[in-house]
Design a protein around this motif. Structure first.
Motif, PDB file in Angstrom:
ATOM      1  N   GLY A 198      24.532   0.017 -91.477  1.00  0.00           N
ATOM      2  CA  GLY A 198      25.156  -1.228 -91.069  1.00  0.00           C
ATOM      3  C   GLY A 198      26.381  -1.639 -91.873  1.00  0.00           C
ATOM      4  O   GLY A 198      26.821  -2.789 -91.774  1.00  0.00           O
ATOM      5  N   TYR A 199      26.946  -0.730 -92.638  1.00  0.00           N
ATOM      6  CA  TYR A 199      28.085  -1.111 -93.469  1.00  0.00           C
ATOM      7  C   TYR A 199      29.385  -0.794 -92.753  1.00  0.00           C
ATOM      8  O   TYR A 199      29.579   0.299 -92.227  1.00  0.00           O
ATOM      9  N   LYS A 200      30.311  -1.759 -92.765  1.00  0.00           N
ATOM     10  CA  LYS A 200      31.657  -1.579 -92.233  1.00  0.00           C
ATOM     11  C   LYS A 200      32.666  -1.953 -93.322  1.00  0.00           C
ATOM     12  O   LYS A 200      32.391  -2.782 -94.187  1.00  0.00           O
ATOM     13  N   LEU A 201      33.800  -1.360 -93.259  1.00  0.00           N
ATOM     14  CA  LEU A 201      34.841  -1.669 -94.228  1.00  0.00           C
ATOM     15  C   LEU A 201      35.323  -3.115 -94.042  1.00  0.00           C
ATOM     16  O   LEU A 201      35.372  -3.623 -92.905  1.00  0.00           O
ATOM     17  N   PRO A 202      35.682  -3.787 -95.103  1.00  0.00           N
ATOM     18  CA  PRO A 202      36.201  -5.162 -94.972  1.00  0.00           C
ATOM     19  C   PRO A 202      37.564  -5.160 -94.306  1.00  0.00           C
ATOM     20  O   PRO A 202      38.352  -4.219 -94.434  1.00  0.00           O
ATOM     21  N   ARG A 203      37.813  -6.221 -93.572  1.00  0.00           N
ATOM     22  CA  ARG A 203      39.111  -6.379 -92.919  1.00  0.00           C
ATOM     23  C   ARG A 203      40.066  -7.128 -93.836  1.00  0.00           C
ATOM     24  O   ARG A 203      39.663  -8.014 -94.586  1.00  0.00           O
ATOM     25  N   ALA A 204      41.333  -6.784 -93.727  1.00  0.00           N
ATOM     26  CA  ALA A 204      42.343  -7.468 -94.524  1.00  0.00           C
ATOM     27  C   ALA A 204      42.603  -8.859 -93.953  1.00  0.00           C
ATOM     28  O   ALA A 204      42.553  -9.066 -92.730  1.00  0.00           O
ATOM     29  N   VAL A 205      42.859  -9.803 -94.816  1.00  0.00           N
ATOM     30  CA  VAL A 205      43.167 -11.157 -94.360  1.00  0.00           C
ATOM     31  C   VAL A 205      44.478 -11.157 -93.579  1.00  0.00           C
ATOM     32  O   VAL A 205      44.625 -11.877 -92.594  1.00  0.00           O
ATOM     33  N   MET A 206      45.425 -10.353 -93.985  1.00  0.00           N
ATOM     34  CA  MET A 206      46.708 -10.234 -93.303  1.00  0.00           C
ATOM     35  C   MET A 206      46.930  -8.776 -92.928  1.00  0.00           C
ATOM     36  O   MET A 206      46.800  -7.891 -93.777  1.00  0.00           O
ATOM     37  N   THR A 207      47.242  -8.535 -91.668  1.00  0.00           N
ATOM     38  CA  THR A 207      47.543  -7.173 -91.242  1.00  0.00           C
ATOM     39  C   THR A 207      48.822  -6.675 -91.900  1.00  0.00           C
ATOM     40  O   THR A 207      48.912  -5.522 -92.334  1.00  0.00           O
ATOM     41  N   ASN A 208      49.819  -7.558 -91.982  1.00  0.00           N
ATOM     42  CA  ASN A 208      51.063  -7.241 -92.662  1.00  0.00           C
ATOM     43  C   ASN A 208      51.179  -8.171 -93.879  1.00  0.00           C
ATOM     44  O   ASN A 208      51.329  -9.392 -93.738  1.00  0.00           O
ATOM     45  N   ALA A 209      51.110  -7.618 -95.050  1.00  0.00           N
ATOM     46  CA  ALA A 209      51.129  -8.422 -96.271  1.00  0.00           C
ATOM     47  C   ALA A 209      52.532  -8.812 -96.699  1.00  0.00           C
ATOM     48  O   ALA A 209      52.679  -9.576 -97.661  1.00  0.00           O
ATOM     49  N   ASP A 210      53.556  -8.352 -96.014  1.00  0.00           N
ATOM     50  CA  ASP A 210      54.935  -8.707 -96.368  1.00  0.00           C
ATOM     51  C   ASP A 210      55.246 -10.078 -95.784  1.00  0.00           C
ATOM     52  O   ASP A 210      55.785 -10.212 -94.683  1.00  0.00           O
ATOM     53  N   LEU A 211      54.903 -11.124 -96.528  1.00  0.00           N
ATOM     54  CA  LEU A 211      55.044 -12.485 -96.017  1.00  0.00           C
ATOM     55  C   LEU A 211      56.507 -12.859 -95.834  1.00  0.00           C
ATOM     56  O   LEU A 211      56.863 -13.552 -94.872  1.00  0.00           O
ATOM     57  N   ALA A 212      57.360 -12.420 -96.739  1.00  0.00           N
ATOM     58  CA  ALA A 212      58.785 -12.756 -96.609  1.00  0.00           C
ATOM     59  C   ALA A 212      59.375 -12.164 -95.335  1.00  0.00           C
ATOM     60  O   ALA A 212      60.199 -12.803 -94.671  1.00  0.00           O
ATOM     61  N   ARG A 213      58.954 -10.952 -94.999  1.00  0.00           N
ATOM     62  CA  ARG A 213      59.470 -10.330 -93.774  1.00  0.00           C
ATOM     63  C   ARG A 213      58.984 -11.076 -92.534  1.00  0.00           C
ATOM     64  O   ARG A 213      59.715 -11.218 -91.545  1.00  0.00           O
ATOM     65  N   ILE A 214      57.759 -11.595 -92.589  1.00  0.00           N
ATOM     66  CA  ILE A 214      57.232 -12.340 -91.434  1.00  0.00           C
ATOM     67  C   ILE A 214      57.995 -13.645 -91.260  1.00  0.00           C
ATOM     68  O   ILE A 214      58.388 -14.018 -90.146  1.00  0.00           O
ATOM     69  N   ILE A 215      58.210 -14.354 -92.356  1.00  0.00           N
ATOM     70  CA  ILE A 215      58.884 -15.650 -92.244  1.00  0.00           C
ATOM     71  C   ILE A 215      60.327 -15.481 -91.779  1.00  0.00           C
ATOM     72  O   ILE A 215      60.833 -16.266 -90.967  1.00  0.00           O
ATOM     73  N   ASN A 216      60.997 -14.458 -92.270  1.00  0.00           N
ATOM     74  CA  ASN A 216      62.400 -14.256 -91.928  1.00  0.00           C
ATOM     75  C   ASN A 216      62.598 -13.495 -90.623  1.00  0.00           C
ATOM     76  O   ASN A 216      63.741 -13.204 -90.255  1.00  0.00           O
TER      77      ASN A 216
END
Length: 595
Positions: free
Chosen positions: A276-294
């Motif tokens: 029953g073990y699954k890998l944890p999911r990342a909180v953000m798929t893309n961690a480049d926050l500056a690129r997302i905002i811009n």
């Protein structure tokens, strides 16, 4: 992630060249959580501790007993017997030499810390994912410049190596020789007691070899300094992230690398070997926050930046700021002046109550300051004094700066005390451009009449003040100097007795302006007014030979004036011309006892 690099190169165990590829496991793309790794590493390090304690009877192996009270010593248990230094010494207590420690340690202390299974696995997959990133591996301190690729995979033939020389040669072919040299150069003797406890040396960590089956690989690699081995089924966070720091340099065998998908599965597919073990999911798929905002998608829907609000003006106190009061209450301009006059009159009445011995009808310069020009002229006309022009300037001191000096020459010879107060008030005014006296000199003038003296080219006025000092003012230059007895240092109490009560000008044969001062301590002092300059104080002079004064025996003397035997106040001084051939003038002294 998987789309950018779906396969990893497999290197030959004989030559170190590429000999195949292997799919990248999902676990190497798991989210990296340094905080979880640090917390789990701290707990796991505690679980590896070896219990320690002092001996059970340490410090208690003595038949010591307290001597009790009455022997002028403390009640600590003491060693019995005699004939040795030990007898009589304190025992058992933690403050005693040879006694037990406070709260002796026991082996049944709670050494271990429970760790949640899922949290432990989260830390482990984060460490595995960090070992696949060259930036984190290099940041941890490993020398991987010559390594062809990370993660570094070797063919399964490496698990059959049985000789250390072959294992060291394989690591050199894979580009790990620089990391091994770093380990050898870092070997140092441990500081502290640990060097006596089978851990004498310290050194850095080298590559971690992860294998699937031990067919001799452990014996081949275990004697190389810095190299550690671990089976893929028993991965340990203490080895994958030593010290809680991510990025361990790992060397995988192909079978061990392929086993990772079965051990940890993916975020969508459960693991085969962990129920029953699954890998944890990342909180953000893309961690480049500056690129997302811009990005254009975000910027296109954002509202424009609002301009900054103008700063608020400073708050002004209406009770202290007239403009603020007028803005709040326009009628305050007409209300405020009567209130101020009423307040000044109350202060004058209070001052008159505190000085009941003041002369009747005498007015102070505060009262004159309250008079308008018209009121001053009316008052002076009723008193017969031609000083309306001068007193009128009191309410407008700035006008005196522009007036010529000739306008004040008509004051010569005037002895009216009100004019004296007006002069004092103008020259003490801070708005005047003339140099005012210091704050300690701004005292109220007494009712002693002022005498006009020809002090050089200016008309000088001598004014007696309530602090017992006689000051000189020039109608052109303002405050000029302070007359003070330079020979005697008077205390404050003595200064009250030496208050100037009267004065008179004494004619002199020379050019000097001699003034006789009657002081409250019974002394008469002579001063020369012409010797005064704006920067020099007048000094008390001796009576000149041309100004002898009468002695009880009727003879003449030229020594200092006498000191009265009784502490009587001098009431008046009069300069009387005489017909004596020896003297040109004499001074008559009047005392309060009538003599």
């Amino acid at each position: 992630g998987m789309a950018a690099r779906p396969v990893v190169t497999v290197h030959s165990a004989e030559s170190g060249e590429a000999c195949g590829t292997c799919a990248l496991p999902e676990v190497l793309c798991a989210p990296i959580r340094p905080d979880v790794v640090r917390q789990v590493h701290t707990a796991m390090a505690k679980n590896r501790r070896q219990p320690y304690a002092v001996a059970r009877l340490a410090g208690m192996q003595s038949p010591a007993e307290s001597w009790g009270t009455g022997r002028a010593v403390s009640r600590i248990p003491r060693v019995p017997g005699g004939g040795t230094h030990r007898s009589g010494q304190g025992a058992f207590g933690n403050m005693c030499r040879g006694g037990r420690m406070f709260a002796p340690t026991k082996v049944w202390r709670k050494w271990h810390v429970k760790i949640a299974v899922n949290q432990r696995r989260y830390a482990l997959v984060s460490a595995l994912a960090a070992s696949a990133l060259p930036a984190l591996v290099m940041a941890r301190g490993h020398r991987v410049d010559d390594v062809p690729e990370l993660p570094l995979i070797v063919a399964d033939a490496a698990e059959s190596l049985k000789k250390t020389a072959a294992a060291a040669a394989l690591l050199a072919k894979l580009g790990a020789a620089a990391d091994l040299e770093k380990v050898k150069a870092s070997k140092k003797v441990r500081s502290g007691k640990g060097k006596l406890r089978d851990r004498r040396y310290t050194q850095r960590r080298g590559p971690l070899v992860i294998y699937r089956a031990d067919e001799g690989i452990v014996k081949a690699f275990r004697n190389i300094p810095g190299v550690e081995l671990c089976p893929v089924d028993a991965l340990n966070l203490l080895q994958l992230a030593p010290g809680g720091h991510l990025g361990r340099f790992c060397v995988w065998t192909q079978s061990a690398f392929e086993q990772l998908d079965k051990l940890y599965g993916s975020a969508a597919t459960p693991a085969e070997l962990k129920k029953g073990y699954k890998l944890p999911r990342a909180v953000m798929t893309n961690a480049d926050l500056a690129r997302i905002i811009n990005s254009d998608e975000i910027q296109s829907v954002l509202r424009p930046i609002k301009p900054a609000a103008p700063p608020l003006p400073p708050k002004r106190n209406p009770l202290k700021n007239k403009e603020a009061m007028l803005a709040l209450n326009p009628s305050s301009k007409t209300i405020q002046k009567p209130q101020q006059q009423q307040q000044q009159q109350q202060q004058l009445q209070q001052h008159q109550k505190t000085q009941p011995n003041a002369q009747d009808g005498a007015r102070t310069h505060e009262q004159d300051a309250c008079l308008t020009s018209q009121q001053a002229q009316d008052r002076n006309a009723s008193e017969g004094v031609d000083d309306g022009h001068f007193v009128a300037q009191l309410s407008h001191p700035e006008a005196m700066d522009d007036a010529p000096a000739a306008e004040y020459t008509h004051l010569g010879g005037i002895g009216n005390p009100h004019v004296v107060r007006a002069i004092c008030g103008v020259f003490c005014d801070a708005s005047s451009s003339r140099p005012p006296p210091s704050s300690q000199h701004q005292r109220r003038a007494t009712d002693v009449n002022a005498d006009m003296l020809n002090g050089g080219c200016d008309d000088c006025v001598l004014i007696a003040h309530e602090d017992g000092a006689l000051r000189c003012y020039s109608l052109v230059r303002g405050f000029m100097g302070l007359l003070r007895d330079q020979k005697h240092t008077l205390s404050k109490k003595q200064l009250d007795y030496a208050q100037i009560r009267c004065m008179a000008r004494v004619p002199s044969s020379d050019s000097r302006q001699i003034v006789a001062l009657g002081c409250g301590d019974g002394q008469v002092r002579y001063v020369d007014a012409c010797a005064m300059t704006p920067t020099e104080h007048l000094k008390v002079i001796q009576a000149p030979s041309s100004l002898p004064w009468s002695c009880p025996h009727g003879a003449y003397s030229s020594v200092q004036p006498p000191v009265a035997v009784c502490s009587l106040d001098v009431s008046s001084v009069h300069a009387q011309p005489t017909e004596n051939a020896v003297t040109q003038s004499s001074v008559a002294l009047g005392y309060s006892d009538g003599s």
